[in-house]
Design an enzyme around this catalytic site. Structure first.
Site, PDB file in Angstrom:
ATOM      1  N   GLU A 111       0.853  -1.192   0.000  1.00 43.97           N
ATOM      2  CA  GLU A 111       0.000   0.000   0.000  1.00 43.97           C
ATOM      3  C   GLU A 111       0.887   1.240   0.000  1.00 43.97           C
ATOM      4  O   GLU A 111       2.054   1.158   0.340  1.00 43.97           O
ATOM      5  CB  GLU A 111      -0.846   0.049   1.286  1.00 43.97           C
ATOM      6  N   LYS A 113       2.114   4.608   1.748  1.00 45.62           N
ATOM      7  CA  LYS A 113       2.154   5.121   3.106  1.00 45.62           C
ATOM      8  C   LYS A 113       1.777   6.595   3.033  1.00 45.62           C
ATOM      9  O   LYS A 113       2.523   7.414   2.485  1.00 45.62           O
ATOM     10  CB  LYS A 113       3.548   4.949   3.714  1.00 45.62           C
ATOM     11  N   ASP A 115       1.093  10.327   4.252  1.00 43.75           N
ATOM     12  CA  ASP A 115       1.786  11.151   5.233  1.00 43.75           C
ATOM     13  C   ASP A 115       0.850  12.204   5.807  1.00 43.75           C
ATOM     14  O   ASP A 115       0.924  13.387   5.477  1.00 43.75           O
ATOM     15  CB  ASP A 115       2.996  11.808   4.565  1.00 43.75           C
ATOM     16  N   TYR A 224      -6.988  -0.004   7.601  1.00 43.94           N
ATOM     17  CA  TYR A 224      -6.832  -1.108   8.565  1.00 43.94           C
ATOM     18  C   TYR A 224      -8.149  -1.328   9.291  1.00 43.94           C
ATOM     19  O   TYR A 224      -8.642  -0.434   9.972  1.00 43.94           O
ATOM     20  CB  TYR A 224      -5.722  -0.731   9.559  1.00 43.94           C
ATOM     21  N   LYS A 310      10.449   3.609   3.410  1.00 41.38           N
ATOM     22  CA  LYS A 310      10.269   5.051   3.246  1.00 41.38           C
ATOM     23  C   LYS A 310      11.031   5.577   2.030  1.00 41.38           C
ATOM     24  O   LYS A 310      12.169   5.188   1.793  1.00 41.38           O
ATOM     25  CB  LYS A 310      10.745   5.787   4.497  1.00 41.38           C
ATOM     26  N   CYS A 404      20.489  44.851  12.850  1.00 37.19           N
ATOM     27  CA  CYS A 404      19.538  44.811  11.739  1.00 37.19           C
ATOM     28  C   CYS A 404      20.235  45.251  10.449  1.00 37.19           C
ATOM     29  O   CYS A 404      20.864  46.322  10.418  1.00 37.19           O
ATOM     30  CB  CYS A 404      18.354  45.715  12.034  1.00 37.19           C
ATOM     31  N   CYS A 407      18.523  48.778   9.395  1.00 39.89           N
ATOM     32  CA  CYS A 407      18.567  50.031  10.151  1.00 39.89           C
ATOM     33  C   CYS A 407      19.656  50.042  11.221  1.00 39.89           C
ATOM     34  O   CYS A 407      19.832  51.043  11.914  1.00 39.89           O
ATOM     35  CB  CYS A 407      17.201  50.314  10.787  1.00 39.89           C
ATOM     36  N   CYS A 422      14.336  42.622  14.859  1.00 36.66           N
ATOM     37  CA  CYS A 422      14.731  44.015  15.007  1.00 36.66           C
ATOM     38  C   CYS A 422      13.617  44.735  15.758  1.00 36.66           C
ATOM     39  O   CYS A 422      12.484  44.775  15.292  1.00 36.66           O
ATOM     40  CB  CYS A 422      14.941  44.629  13.623  1.00 36.66           C
ATOM     41  N   CYS A 428      12.426  51.200  11.208  1.00 35.45           N
ATOM     42  CA  CYS A 428      13.132  50.294  10.312  1.00 35.45           C
ATOM     43  C   CYS A 428      12.343  50.207   8.996  1.00 35.45           C
ATOM     44  O   CYS A 428      11.209  49.736   8.980  1.00 35.45           O
ATOM     45  CB  CYS A 428      13.243  48.936  11.003  1.00 35.45           C
TER      46      CYS A 428
HETATM   47  S1  IVH Z   1      -0.902   0.338   8.910  1.00 32.20           S
HETATM   48  C1  IVH Z   1      -0.252  -1.870  12.820  1.00 32.20           C
HETATM   49  N1  IVH Z   1      -0.990   1.407   6.524  1.00 32.20           N
HETATM   50  O1  IVH Z   1       2.130   5.155   9.279  1.00 32.20           O
HETATM   51  C2  IVH Z   1      -0.226  -1.196  11.500  1.00 32.20           C
HETATM   52  N2  IVH Z   1      -0.184   2.737   8.325  1.00 32.20           N
HETATM   53  O2  IVH Z   1       4.453   4.430  11.162  1.00 32.20           O
HETATM   54  C3  IVH Z   1      -0.916   0.076  11.546  1.00 32.20           C
HETATM   55  N3  IVH Z   1       0.389   5.046   7.689  1.00 32.20           N
HETATM   56  O3  IVH Z   1       0.629   5.265  12.420  1.00 32.20           O
HETATM   57  C4  IVH Z   1      -0.599   1.015  10.484  1.00 32.20           C
HETATM   58  N4  IVH Z   1      -0.147   4.865   5.566  1.00 32.20           N
HETATM   59  O4  IVH Z   1      -0.305   6.775  10.613  1.00 32.20           O
HETATM   60  C5  IVH Z   1      -0.670   1.607   7.826  1.00 32.20           C
HETATM   61  N5  IVH Z   1      -1.189   2.248   4.367  1.00 32.20           N
HETATM   62  C6  IVH Z   1      -0.861   2.429   5.645  1.00 32.20           C
HETATM   63  C7  IVH Z   1      -0.376   3.667   6.142  1.00 32.20           C
HETATM   64  C8  IVH Z   1      -0.036   3.776   7.490  1.00 32.20           C
HETATM   65  C9  IVH Z   1       0.297   5.672   6.510  1.00 32.20           C
HETATM   66  C10 IVH Z   1       0.889   5.681   8.923  1.00 32.20           C
HETATM   67  C11 IVH Z   1       0.018   5.490  10.129  1.00 32.20           C
HETATM   68  C12 IVH Z   1       0.847   4.795  11.153  1.00 32.20           C
HETATM   69  C13 IVH Z   1       2.227   5.105  10.658  1.00 32.20           C
HETATM   70  C14 IVH Z   1       3.159   4.001  11.078  1.00 32.20           C
END
Ligand code: IVH
Length: 664
Positions: A111, A113, A115, A224, A310, A404, A407, A422, A428
């Protein structure tokens, strides 16, 4: 000599400090990569030297985002984090380890991740009943009212085949577009910018006013499903079901059987993610089967059945040519690096932020150094470090300036703050011009001139502050370059018309530090005239919804300066609005004059914020904590026991919603 113990302790201290900047101040100082590197180094040392174990080490906890203004709720299942890596080798290790432990076939779900900030949603009989932030992983803040404003989160589920009770977790996000617009608005209001969409999203979820949250247009992805009676054993299959119930589930999801398939997914999304409307920072790998997940189990901090890969933040190396120090409208001095132009995620970067004086000295940066520039979620690129090995001819060491650059006034810095400024606000030039530019801007007095004209008037000696605008004569302007008689007259006319601008915008126009558009509105509603505001005590100020210590102190400071009071008096004499108009006052009373209220618990007839507004509209004051001076506690359900005890001890009257509504 530095011992291992010293080293461990120094690392712990540094990581705690960075953690605080990140979670409490929402101001990350270094890249996630650098942060994770330090944390890993600490973990390595602690494993190698177990004699220095400390339960309070930053390796032993997840960062907390608990906020005292929300009710805290315990999670049914603790919210753990994921172990993460930047290395493909460790992904291979994870895969092989899983194969060995399970000793049978398995599927890996890949999946994106996301942010943002994580959220736990509880549904009972198809209805959203609670939304909780991660908090410290065990307990989080109940932010249901705010989460209900997020359009992509269903309040009521579709279909019928959902479990009677379940939890779903995911990420709350602020899309790039919304983030950029929000920061533009904040820049215009001279409010601190959000460093990235993640901080903006978590900050937004913690706002006290759900209406403001709604206006921010948050989004979500859920990833999840948890509970006793889930539809399937497979995580992937459960998410497909959840999609049919109305949740926003990402399409960027794939079931893989081989390591090659996993790496294909990673490589594809490493590029493709740049076209996503929201920020992503990696790929998450999860073993699909719940039975197998149980088998693999959890460590104290994260599941053994999942890992995050990451993405490297995009960074480039380039040479530092010189450093400028810029003075902003409020006097803050920002160091800016002028760089040898370099290509970074599609744009050419020539300038980057050097943060502040402390960071400059930590970096020990010299002119001519090769340094790293990064553009993460941030709009302004920043220097994240110096390549000291590549230093062969040392240029002058960069020092933060003492005076500054505009001035010459010695710079000052407030206790606990990183920025130098400043203090010569009235002498200024960039500060004076900046203040006037702000005063005439669209959301303030809306006098139609730009930076250039302000500059021209200032240089011609026609204006030294905002009030001087109202003394300008067409004849004086006409003499200047590029002005005709007609345009000069029109300009003077538009200045004259600006006296109609309502009080809250005039308040905003004054340019008091931290008083942006919204804060100005709140202040105007709570203090109906400028004189009320000038005389407001600190306690009264922080009693207003969303007005915190920093704003309160800034307002008091502003009016403690004589030239500011003189400016206000002059503006008053030209007819500017320094009190709420009659329309705005119509639904106000002073029934609750002089009475202070503490609101506690949850309500059914009006929301908490509505009660706060009602109290203010009727002349009462809201305060955050119960004291001997409190007159009433407006108590809803589940009022905290500590507050109740304190109220009884102090003999403060406790009233219900109904009692209160009768009062007004
Ligand atoms: S699963 C026990 N899936 O990443 C597993 N987390 O460092 C629970 N996050 O706290 C997390 N995308 O805020 C999962 N596709 C994804 C995610 C994801 C972002 C974040 C989430 C979690 C953090 C973990």
């Amino acid at each position: 000599m530095e011992t291992i113990k010293d080293k461990i302790e120094a690392l712990r201290k540094e990581i705690e400090r960075l953690n605080y900047s990140y979670y409490v101040l929402s101001q990350p100082e270094i890249s996630d990569f650098e942060f994770d590197k330090s944390l890993k180094e600490l973990e390595r040392l602690e494993t190698a030297y177990p004699e220095y174990f400390d339960p309070h080490s930053p390796t032993q906890r997840v960062g907390s985002d608990i906020n005292k203004n929300f009710v805290q709720v315990e999670h049914v299942y603790p919210m753990l984090s994921l172990s993460n890596t930047y290395s493909e080798g460790e992904i291979t290790d994870f895969y092989n380890r899983t194969r060995k432990s399970l000793n049978e076939d398995f599927e890996i779900v890949c999946e994106l991740k996301y942010d943002g900030t994580s959220i736990s949603l509880i549904y009972e009989n198809g209805l959203l009943i609670r939304a909780i932030t991660r908090g410290d992983g065990v307990r989080g803040d109940d932010v249901t009212a705010n989460v209900r404003t997020i359009n992509s989160i269903p309040l009521k589920l579709h279909g019928k085949d959902y479990p009677a009770l379940f939890e779903i977790r995911g990420e709350v996000l602020l899309p790039w577009k919304v983030f950029d617009k929000l920061n533009e608005e904040r820049a215009e209001a001279d409010e601190a910018l959000f460093a990235n969409p993640r901080n903006a999203a978590s900050g937004t979820l913690k706002l006290q006013n759900p209406a403001t949250v709604a206006s921010r247009r948050l989004d979500s992805y859920l990833y999840y499903l948890l509970g006793e009676n889930l539809p399937a054993d497979g995580h992937y299959e459960n998410l497909e079901k959840a999609k049919s119930w109305g949740f926003k589930i990402s399409d960027a999801m794939k079931k893989c059987r081989t390591l090659d398939e996993v790496f294909d997914f990673i490589n594809y999304w490493n590029e493709e993610r740049k076209n996503q409307p929201v920020a992503t920072d990696g790929i998450v790998l999860k073993v699909n089967s719940a039975r197998q997940q149980l088998n693999l189990g959890w460590t104290a901090k994260s599941p053994r059945w999942a890992i995050a890969y990451k993405f490297q933040a995009e960074s480039a190396e380039t040479r530092l040519n010189s450093v400028d120090f810029q003075v902003g409208r409020t006097g803050t001095v920002t160091p800016v690096a002028n760089l040898e132009p370099v290509l970074l995620s599609g744009t050419i970067v020539k300038r980057a932020s050097l943060h502040n004086a402390d960071i400059i000295s930590n970096f020990d940066i010299h002119l001519g150094d090769l340094c790293y520039v990064e553009k993460g979620g941030e709009i302004i690129p920043k220097i994240t470090g110096v390549n000291k090995e590549a230093r062969f001819m040392i240029g002058d060491k960069v020092h933060f300036i003492k005076n500054c650059p505009e001035c010459g006034t010695p710079l000052v810095r407030e206790k606990g703050e990183a920025a130098w400024y400043c203090p010569n606000h009235f002498g200024c030039p960039p500060q004076i011009k900046g203040m006037i530019e702000h005063f005439v801007s669209r959301k303030a007095m809306y006098i139609n001139i730009g930076e250039e004209t302000v500059n021209q008037f200032y240089n011609a000696g026609l204006i030294k502050n905002a009030a001087d605008l109202y003394e300008l004569k067409a004849g004086d302007i006409f003499k200047l370059e590029r002005w005709a008689e007609k345009s000069a007259r029109n300009f003077v006319e538009s200045v004259r018309e600006s006296v109609q601008v309502p009080y809250e915008r005039v308040l905003y126009a004054l340019g008091i530090r931290y008083v942006g558009e919204t804060v100005a509105k709140r202040l105007a509603n709570a203090f109906h005239s400028i004189d009320d505001l000038i005389h407001a005590a600190y306690e009264q100020l922080i009693g207003v919804d969303e007005i915190g210590e920093v704003i309160a102190r800034s307002v008091i400071h502003y009016f403690s300066i004589e030239s500011n009071r003189v400016l206000v008096e002059r503006l008053k004499s030209y007819g500017l609005q320094f009190a709420l108009g009659e329309d705005a006052l119509a639904d106000k009373t002073d029934i609750l004059n002089g009475q202070t209220f503490v609101i506690s618990g949850t309500f059914s007839l009006h929301s908490r914020d509505e009660y706060k507004t009602l109290i203010e509209k009727n002349g009462g004051k809201n305060v955050a904590a119960v004291s001997a001076k409190t007159n009433y506690i407006l108590a809803g359900e589940n009022m905290g026991p500590a507050k109740l005890e304190k109220a009884q001890k102090l003999g403060v009257k406790i009233i219900s919603e109904e009692d209160f509504l009768k009062m007004i």
